[in-house]
Motif scaffolding. Structure first.
Motif, PDB file in Angstrom:
ATOM      1  N   LEU A  21       0.762  -1.175  -0.037  1.00 31.47           N
ATOM      2  CA  LEU A  21       0.060   0.076  -0.016  1.00 31.47           C
ATOM      3  C   LEU A  21       0.923   1.247  -0.216  1.00 31.47           C
ATOM      4  CD1 LEU A  21      -3.162   1.117   0.063  1.00 31.47           C
ATOM      5  CD2 LEU A  21      -2.564   1.220   2.956  1.00 31.47           C
ATOM      6  N   LEU A  22       0.727   1.982  -0.999  1.00 34.67           N
ATOM      7  CA  LEU A  22       1.253   3.477  -0.910  1.00 34.67           C
ATOM      8  C   LEU A  22       0.390   4.314  -0.498  1.00 34.67           C
ATOM      9  CD1 LEU A  22       3.862   5.401  -1.861  1.00 34.67           C
ATOM     10  CD2 LEU A  22       2.920   5.118  -4.149  1.00 34.67           C
ATOM     11  N   LEU A  23       0.733   5.036   0.628  1.00 40.62           N
ATOM     12  CA  LEU A  23      -0.093   5.979   1.138  1.00 40.62           C
ATOM     13  C   LEU A  23       0.626   7.265   0.962  1.00 40.62           C
ATOM     14  CD1 LEU A  23      -0.944   4.651   5.053  1.00 40.62           C
ATOM     15  CD2 LEU A  23      -2.472   5.101   2.938  1.00 40.62           C
ATOM     16  N   HIS A  24      -0.052   8.166   0.294  1.00 45.08           N
ATOM     17  CA  HIS A  24       0.427   9.517   0.088  1.00 45.08           C
ATOM     18  C   HIS A  24      -0.315  10.797   0.201  1.00 45.08           C
ATOM     19  CE1 HIS A  24      -2.099   9.573  -3.613  1.00 45.08           C
ATOM     20  NE2 HIS A  24      -1.775   8.288  -3.608  1.00 45.08           N
ATOM     21  N   PRO A  25       0.328  12.031   0.509  1.00 49.84           N
ATOM     22  CA  PRO A  25      -0.654  13.066   0.459  1.00 49.84           C
ATOM     23  C   PRO A  25      -1.143  13.655  -0.574  1.00 49.84           C
ATOM     24  CG  PRO A  25       1.544  13.531   0.924  1.00 49.84           C
ATOM     25  CD  PRO A  25       1.775  12.036   0.904  1.00 49.84           C
ATOM     26  N   SER A  26      -0.232  13.794  -1.587  1.00 49.96           N
ATOM     27  CA  SER A  26      -0.806  14.163  -2.842  1.00 49.96           C
ATOM     28  C   SER A  26       0.022  13.396  -3.963  1.00 49.96           C
ATOM     29  CB  SER A  26      -0.094  15.897  -2.774  1.00 49.96           C
ATOM     30  OG  SER A  26       1.475  15.769  -3.119  1.00 49.96           O
ATOM     31  N   ILE A  27      -0.311  13.727  -5.238  1.00 54.70           N
ATOM     32  CA  ILE A  27       0.146  12.928  -6.267  1.00 54.70           C
ATOM     33  C   ILE A  27       1.548  13.274  -6.687  1.00 54.70           C
ATOM     34  CG2 ILE A  27      -2.152  12.297  -7.100  1.00 54.70           C
ATOM     35  CD1 ILE A  27      -1.836  14.504  -9.381  1.00 54.70           C
ATOM     36  N   LEU A 148      -2.775 -11.600  -7.253  1.00 58.08           N
ATOM     37  CA  LEU A 148      -1.201 -11.356  -7.082  1.00 58.08           C
ATOM     38  C   LEU A 148      -0.767 -12.594  -6.505  1.00 58.08           C
ATOM     39  CD1 LEU A 148      -0.659  -7.744  -6.008  1.00 58.08           C
ATOM     40  CD2 LEU A 148      -0.562  -8.824  -8.291  1.00 58.08           C
ATOM     41  N   ASP A 149      -1.358 -13.030  -5.425  1.00 60.38           N
ATOM     42  CA  ASP A 149      -0.936 -14.332  -4.725  1.00 60.38           C
ATOM     43  C   ASP A 149      -0.903 -15.424  -5.658  1.00 60.38           C
ATOM     44  OD1 ASP A 149      -0.007 -15.522  -2.245  1.00 60.38           O
ATOM     45  OD2 ASP A 149      -1.993 -16.273  -1.798  1.00 60.38           O
ATOM     46  N   GLU A 150      -2.080 -15.791  -6.236  1.00 58.57           N
ATOM     47  CA  GLU A 150      -2.470 -16.786  -7.313  1.00 58.57           C
ATOM     48  C   GLU A 150      -1.152 -16.909  -8.150  1.00 58.57           C
ATOM     49  OE1 GLU A 150      -5.883 -18.067 -10.298  1.00 58.57           O
ATOM     50  OE2 GLU A 150      -6.413 -16.833  -8.558  1.00 58.57           O
ATOM     51  N   HIS A 151      -0.781 -15.854  -8.730  1.00 61.51           N
ATOM     52  CA  HIS A 151       0.155 -15.738  -9.972  1.00 61.51           C
ATOM     53  C   HIS A 151       1.603 -15.354  -9.708  1.00 61.51           C
ATOM     54  CE1 HIS A 151      -2.856 -16.367 -12.990  1.00 61.51           C
ATOM     55  NE2 HIS A 151      -3.652 -15.883 -12.054  1.00 61.51           N
ATOM     56  N   ASP A 152       1.781 -15.339  -8.142  1.00 57.96           N
ATOM     57  CA  ASP A 152       3.183 -15.169  -7.740  1.00 57.96           C
ATOM     58  C   ASP A 152       3.695 -13.593  -8.079  1.00 57.96           C
ATOM     59  OD1 ASP A 152       5.347 -16.073  -6.123  1.00 57.96           O
ATOM     60  OD2 ASP A 152       6.400 -16.966  -7.678  1.00 57.96           O
ATOM     61  N   ALA A 153       2.934 -12.715  -8.281  1.00 57.25           N
ATOM     62  CA  ALA A 153       3.063 -11.374  -8.682  1.00 57.25           C
ATOM     63  C   ALA A 153       3.118 -10.532  -7.491  1.00 57.25           C
ATOM     64  CB  ALA A 153       2.213 -11.055  -9.857  1.00 57.25           C
ATOM     65  N   VAL A 154       3.600  -9.125  -7.751  1.00 51.79           N
ATOM     66  CA  VAL A 154       3.556  -8.057  -6.596  1.00 51.79           C
ATOM     67  C   VAL A 154       2.990  -6.829  -7.337  1.00 51.79           C
ATOM     68  CG1 VAL A 154       5.654  -9.021  -5.525  1.00 51.79           C
ATOM     69  CG2 VAL A 154       5.878  -7.394  -7.412  1.00 51.79           C
ATOM     70  N   GLY A 155       2.185  -6.116  -6.130  1.00 52.99           N
ATOM     71  CA  GLY A 155       1.602  -5.237  -6.437  1.00 52.99           C
ATOM     72  C   GLY A 155       1.724  -3.827  -5.749  1.00 52.99           C
ATOM     73  N   LEU A 156       1.335  -2.749  -6.304  1.00 53.34           N
ATOM     74  CA  LEU A 156       1.717  -1.453  -5.539  1.00 53.34           C
ATOM     75  C   LEU A 156       0.280  -0.736  -5.746  1.00 53.34           C
ATOM     76  CD1 LEU A 156       3.618   0.552  -4.044  1.00 53.34           C
ATOM     77  CD2 LEU A 156       3.910   1.593  -6.105  1.00 53.34           C
ATOM     78  N   PHE A 157      -0.163  -0.407  -4.748  1.00 56.73           N
ATOM     79  CA  PHE A 157      -1.688  -0.004  -4.629  1.00 56.73           C
ATOM     80  C   PHE A 157      -1.554   1.686  -3.919  1.00 56.73           C
ATOM     81  CE2 PHE A 157      -2.109  -4.300  -5.042  1.00 56.73           C
ATOM     82  CZ  PHE A 157      -3.273  -4.535  -5.577  1.00 56.73           C
ATOM     83  N   HIS A 158      -2.089   2.555  -4.781  1.00 55.59           N
ATOM     84  CA  HIS A 158      -1.920   3.846  -4.354  1.00 55.59           C
ATOM     85  C   HIS A 158      -3.336   4.341  -3.563  1.00 55.59           C
ATOM     86  CE1 HIS A 158       1.027   5.618  -7.424  1.00 55.59           C
ATOM     87  NE2 HIS A 158       0.885   4.338  -7.721  1.00 55.59           N
ATOM     88  N   LEU A 159      -3.039   4.955  -2.410  1.00 53.91           N
ATOM     89  CA  LEU A 159      -4.195   5.477  -1.515  1.00 53.91           C
ATOM     90  C   LEU A 159      -3.721   6.738  -1.060  1.00 53.91           C
ATOM     91  CD1 LEU A 159      -6.986   4.399  -0.439  1.00 53.91           C
ATOM     92  CD2 LEU A 159      -5.855   3.865   1.650  1.00 53.91           C
ATOM     93  N   SER A 160      -4.760   7.852  -1.244  1.00 53.59           N
ATOM     94  CA  SER A 160      -4.581   9.294  -0.692  1.00 53.59           C
ATOM     95  C   SER A 160      -4.687   9.219   0.829  1.00 53.59           C
ATOM     96  CB  SER A 160      -5.045  10.393  -1.181  1.00 53.59           C
ATOM     97  OG  SER A 160      -5.029  11.506  -0.661  1.00 53.59           O
TER      98      SER A 160
END
Length: 192
Positions: A21-27, A148-160
């Motif tokens: 999870l990428l928590l961010h204040p602005s884009i 992601l878990d099923e396919h052994d991949a990784v992910g980055l999810f943006h949330l303000s």
């Protein structure tokens, strides 16, 4: 399979199946984190763009010197806004950012049709919640993490963290094995 993670103050590697999870204040500062995540130790990556059009994603990748030949872009804005769409092998569309089933299905298609080290960037969960609702965005995020878990991949999810209340942020935070937090000055802190 382990993936190298080029994010300051984060572990050097993370295992496949990890969502961050990428928590961010602005884009503003998210682009450097996102592109660093996408271009390191990657065979193919998918950008799920709920905030910008495919063309804008392409410009960002070019600006940050990310190998576009490895990119697949899911544009969720152009159809709804009536922009011209140039479909190609590497650019796909769903009708709008609240087409959560379409987003999950396109992500599944990407993961099933590519091999090697696969990364997914969801930019952003906040927009999914804005167009649909928080519960829908939460459920879609759970489904994407399962893929992601099923396919052994990784992910980055943006949330303000400026838009959502603390309860919502904590609810999403609990879904992820890793949290990267950007402060207003561009500083990065991580919890893994």
């Amino acid at each position: 399979m382990d993936y190298t993670l080029a994010i300051e103050n984060a572990p050097e590697t993370i295992p496949g199946g990890t969502g961050i999870l990428l928590l961010h204040p602005s884009i503003g500062e998210t682009d450097r984190i996102d592109t660093g995540f996408l271009k390191t130790d990657t065979d193919h990556f998918l950008v799920v763009s709920t905030r910008t059009t495919a063309r804008e994603v392409e410009q960002k990748l070019e600006h940050y010197d990310v190998d576009e030949s490895r990119a697949v872009i899911l544009d969720t804005l152009s159809v709804e806004r009536g922009y011209s769409r140039r479909s190609s092998e590497n650019v796909h569309y769903v009708s709008s950012p609240d087409d959560l089933d379409g987003i999950v299905e396109q992500t599944r298609n990407f993961l099933e049709s590519h091999e090697g080290k696969l990364r997914v960037s969801v930019d952003s969960v906040t927009e999914m919640a804005y167009y649909a609702d928080v519960d829908g965005a939460f459920e879609a995020t759970e489904r994407l993490l399962d893929l992601l878990d099923e396919h052994d991949a990784v992910g980055l999810f943006h949330l303000s963290n400026e838009v959502h209340d603390e309860e919502t942020i904590e609810r999403f935070r609990d879904l992820f094995e890793g949290v990267v937090e950007l402060d207003v000055d561009g500083g990065v802190s991580c919890e893994f």
